[in-house]
Motif scaffolding. Structure first.
Motif, short mmCIF file in Angstrom:
data_model
loop_
_atom_site.label_atom_id
_atom_site.label_comp_id
_atom_site.label_asym_id
_atom_site.label_seq_id
_atom_site.Cartn_x
_atom_site.Cartn_y
_atom_site.Cartn_z
N MET A 46 0.85 -1.20 0.00
CA MET A 46 0.00 0.00 0.00
C MET A 46 0.87 1.23 0.00
O MET A 46 1.76 1.39 0.84
CB MET A 46 -0.91 0.00 1.20
N ASP A 48 0.99 5.62 -0.21
CA ASP A 48 0.20 6.74 0.29
C ASP A 48 -0.90 7.13 -0.71
O ASP A 48 -2.03 7.43 -0.33
CB ASP A 48 1.09 7.96 0.56
N ARG A 51 -3.77 4.63 -0.46
CA ARG A 51 -4.56 4.84 0.76
C ARG A 51 -5.49 6.06 0.60
O ARG A 51 -6.64 6.03 1.04
CB ARG A 51 -3.63 5.07 1.95
N GLN A 52 -4.99 7.11 -0.03
CA GLN A 52 -5.82 8.31 -0.21
C GLN A 52 -6.97 8.03 -1.18
O GLN A 52 -8.08 8.53 -0.98
CB GLN A 52 -4.97 9.47 -0.74
#
Length: 54
Positions: A46, A48, A51-52
């Motif tokens: 994963m 960043d 995840r966003q």
């Protein structure tokens, strides 16, 4: 029942490192090399950005 493994299951002897590698490292039968079950799933790491977006 403790200590009767050889009698109950008909097994014994030394474990060869090659057999351990097949069984534990590769998920294969230690003697025949046949694949046991399914391969482990590999997931993408994963980030960043991922995840966003989730």
């Amino acid at each position: 029942m403790g200590g009767q493994t050889r009698v109950l299951f008909g097994i014994g002897g030394m474990v060869d490192p090659k057999h351990l590698q097949r069984l534990i490292g590769n998920g294969q039968h230690p003697v025949t090399g046949e694949q046991l079950g399914r391969l482990w799933r590999v997931y993408q790491p994963m980030t960043d950005e991922y995840r966003q977006a989730a």
